[in-house]
Design a protein around this motif. Sequence first.
Motif, PDB file in Angstrom:
ATOM      1  N   PRO A 139       0.790  -1.237   0.000  1.00  0.00           N
ATOM      2  CA  PRO A 139       0.000   0.000   0.000  1.00  0.00           C
ATOM      3  C   PRO A 139       0.818   1.282   0.000  1.00  0.00           C
ATOM      4  O   PRO A 139       0.330   2.311  -0.459  1.00  0.00           O
ATOM      5  CB  PRO A 139      -0.838  -0.128   1.278  1.00  0.00           C
ATOM      6  CG  PRO A 139      -0.992  -1.600   1.473  1.00  0.00           C
ATOM      7  CD  PRO A 139       0.311  -2.187   1.022  1.00  0.00           C
ATOM      8  N   THR A 140       2.053   1.237   0.497  1.00  0.00           N
ATOM      9  CA  THR A 140       2.841   2.478   0.554  1.00  0.00           C
ATOM     10  C   THR A 140       4.173   2.353  -0.171  1.00  0.00           C
ATOM     11  O   THR A 140       5.100   3.110   0.120  1.00  0.00           O
ATOM     12  CB  THR A 140       3.108   2.874   2.018  1.00  0.00           C
ATOM     13  OG1 THR A 140       3.765   1.788   2.698  1.00  0.00           O
ATOM     14  CG2 THR A 140       1.807   3.219   2.727  1.00  0.00           C
ATOM     15  N   ASP A 152       3.048   7.804  -0.765  1.00  0.00           N
ATOM     16  CA  ASP A 152       1.822   7.977   0.015  1.00  0.00           C
ATOM     17  C   ASP A 152       0.759   6.966  -0.387  1.00  0.00           C
ATOM     18  O   ASP A 152      -0.057   6.536   0.435  1.00  0.00           O
ATOM     19  CB  ASP A 152       1.272   9.392  -0.175  1.00  0.00           C
ATOM     20  CG  ASP A 152       2.207  10.440   0.406  1.00  0.00           C
ATOM     21  OD1 ASP A 152       2.616  10.281   1.570  1.00  0.00           O
ATOM     22  OD2 ASP A 152       2.540  11.403  -0.305  1.00  0.00           O
ATOM     23  N   ALA A 153       0.731   6.608  -1.667  1.00  0.00           N
ATOM     24  CA  ALA A 153      -0.258   5.644  -2.161  1.00  0.00           C
ATOM     25  C   ALA A 153       0.298   4.982  -3.417  1.00  0.00           C
ATOM     26  O   ALA A 153       1.159   5.536  -4.104  1.00  0.00           O
ATOM     27  CB  ALA A 153      -1.586   6.327  -2.472  1.00  0.00           C
ATOM     28  N   VAL A 295     -10.012  -0.247  -4.673  1.00  0.00           N
ATOM     29  CA  VAL A 295      -8.979  -0.570  -3.696  1.00  0.00           C
ATOM     30  C   VAL A 295      -8.989  -2.074  -3.450  1.00  0.00           C
ATOM     31  O   VAL A 295     -10.037  -2.683  -3.266  1.00  0.00           O
ATOM     32  CB  VAL A 295      -9.200   0.168  -2.356  1.00  0.00           C
ATOM     33  CG1 VAL A 295      -8.034  -0.116  -1.410  1.00  0.00           C
ATOM     34  CG2 VAL A 295      -9.343   1.667  -2.560  1.00  0.00           C
ATOM     35  N   ILE A 299      -4.273  -1.283  -1.963  1.00  0.00           N
ATOM     36  CA  ILE A 299      -3.658  -0.766  -3.190  1.00  0.00           C
ATOM     37  C   ILE A 299      -4.773  -0.329  -4.137  1.00  0.00           C
ATOM     38  O   ILE A 299      -5.764  -1.044  -4.315  1.00  0.00           O
ATOM     39  CB  ILE A 299      -2.771  -1.840  -3.838  1.00  0.00           C
ATOM     40  CG1 ILE A 299      -1.613  -2.190  -2.895  1.00  0.00           C
ATOM     41  CG2 ILE A 299      -2.231  -1.365  -5.182  1.00  0.00           C
ATOM     42  CD1 ILE A 299      -0.858  -3.431  -3.292  1.00  0.00           C
ATOM     43  N   TYR A 300      -4.623   0.817  -4.744  1.00  0.00           N
ATOM     44  CA  TYR A 300      -5.632   1.342  -5.663  1.00  0.00           C
ATOM     45  C   TYR A 300      -5.446   0.702  -7.039  1.00  0.00           C
ATOM     46  O   TYR A 300      -4.324   0.579  -7.535  1.00  0.00           O
ATOM     47  CB  TYR A 300      -5.530   2.861  -5.744  1.00  0.00           C
ATOM     48  CG  TYR A 300      -5.726   3.524  -4.401  1.00  0.00           C
ATOM     49  CD1 TYR A 300      -6.983   3.905  -3.954  1.00  0.00           C
ATOM     50  CD2 TYR A 300      -4.644   3.722  -3.539  1.00  0.00           C
ATOM     51  CE1 TYR A 300      -7.165   4.481  -2.702  1.00  0.00           C
ATOM     52  CE2 TYR A 300      -4.814   4.295  -2.285  1.00  0.00           C
ATOM     53  CZ  TYR A 300      -6.078   4.674  -1.870  1.00  0.00           C
ATOM     54  OH  TYR A 300      -6.259   5.230  -0.630  1.00  0.00           O
ATOM     55  N   VAL A 325      -8.018   7.989  -3.842  1.00  0.00           N
ATOM     56  CA  VAL A 325      -6.761   8.389  -3.212  1.00  0.00           C
ATOM     57  C   VAL A 325      -6.937   9.737  -2.501  1.00  0.00           C
ATOM     58  O   VAL A 325      -6.529   9.913  -1.345  1.00  0.00           O
ATOM     59  CB  VAL A 325      -5.626   8.470  -4.243  1.00  0.00           C
ATOM     60  CG1 VAL A 325      -4.375   9.107  -3.630  1.00  0.00           C
ATOM     61  CG2 VAL A 325      -5.287   7.083  -4.788  1.00  0.00           C
ATOM     62  N   ASP A 328      -9.025   9.392   0.631  1.00  0.00           N
ATOM     63  CA  ASP A 328      -8.354   8.725   1.734  1.00  0.00           C
ATOM     64  C   ASP A 328      -7.167   9.511   2.272  1.00  0.00           C
ATOM     65  O   ASP A 328      -6.778   9.347   3.429  1.00  0.00           O
ATOM     66  CB  ASP A 328      -7.871   7.327   1.281  1.00  0.00           C
ATOM     67  CG  ASP A 328      -9.029   6.406   0.943  1.00  0.00           C
ATOM     68  OD1 ASP A 328     -10.161   6.686   1.399  1.00  0.00           O
ATOM     69  OD2 ASP A 328      -8.815   5.422   0.221  1.00  0.00           O
ATOM     70  N   LEU A 329      -6.572  10.318   1.414  1.00  0.00           N
ATOM     71  CA  LEU A 329      -5.375  11.076   1.807  1.00  0.00           C
ATOM     72  C   LEU A 329      -5.617  12.556   1.567  1.00  0.00           C
ATOM     73  O   LEU A 329      -5.127  13.139   0.605  1.00  0.00           O
ATOM     74  CB  LEU A 329      -4.160  10.603   1.005  1.00  0.00           C
ATOM     75  CG  LEU A 329      -3.826   9.096   1.119  1.00  0.00           C
ATOM     76  CD1 LEU A 329      -2.727   8.733   0.150  1.00  0.00           C
ATOM     77  CD2 LEU A 329      -3.409   8.759   2.549  1.00  0.00           C
TER      78      LEU A 329
END
Length: 333
Positions: A139-140, A152-153, A295, A299-300, A325, A328-329
């Motif tokens: 995920p990161t 970040d994503a 997602v 992971i997108y 994204v 979420d962020l």
Amino acid sequence: MVSDPIRSPKYILRTITSGIASIKDLLILLLLRFKQVFFEGPYTALEECQGTPPPNTESFMLGKLGLSTVLVDRFLRPFFEAIYVTPLAQQSSACFRFVLRMLAEGRTSLPERGMQAVADQLAEDLLVRLCSPIVEVRPTGVRIDAEWKDFDAVVLAVDLPAARAFLPELDQTDEGTRSSTWYFALPSPPPVSEPLIVLNSTLQTGPDEADLPRLVNVAFPSLVQPSYAPKGWDLAAVTVRGPEKLGFGESWVRHELGCLFGIGSLDAWRLLRVYHLDFHQPAQWPRTLQPRVPVASGIYVCGDHCAEPTLDSAMRSGQRAAEAVLEDLPALQ
């Protein structure tokens, strides 16, 4: 010659006298187009079938719409098999209705610098790293060889086989269509002098047609975008349905082209390059075409496998992933 009489009225007489559509056929298509343009949204056909697989396109055309077998077999079948490179009985009627709507309202073009120009435009003002195969994602971050890069994503914008390699929990049942495109250089002028798509409605037909390689269409992109070929030459793009393992080769492609155009010899046609696609696009039918949540495992994910198999779907799924994204962020907004 078959054309949209609203878009190209100069061909209306040739279209009417082509003998492939009855007055009933024309009225059915006209009413369908009127309904789509004035009473439906651009994605109505796709939204209506979410949760329930729609009928396949062949039964929809012949059954629900009541179109004649002559029109279906001589035009609509080769046309939509050229678009999706899969037999009509394996296509979703929702995709047929969606594309028909897009053809009624949209226009087509070819970028001067090829389709790469689309990716170049998307990449403007971004830091892009090429030739860096990714072996693992989280995920990161992503791992390139033995080195992890943190972000970040992470957005996985790949086709379905590649996505499955990273995320095994993705649907394993989806099949894919297979095709190849053969590019030839030929001395000008080409067999057709206008920017037309040449469909194959006669060669290789029979009960085992779905299991045979089939030349589905030929186009001459240089007639649309002259930058695609040097002066005195033209570019031919030949699309064949079916996997390479079926055993067809250049001699078979040349033979089919000769039959299609009535040309005895294609010695002047120079083969430039061949692209074999073992996974041309996800299978259409039977599927509900339900948009996938963008997602998976943190992971997108985006791509044409996230909904219906169209370029439009791939772009819209990318938008959905970007919106997820940002939601979420919030710090990225």
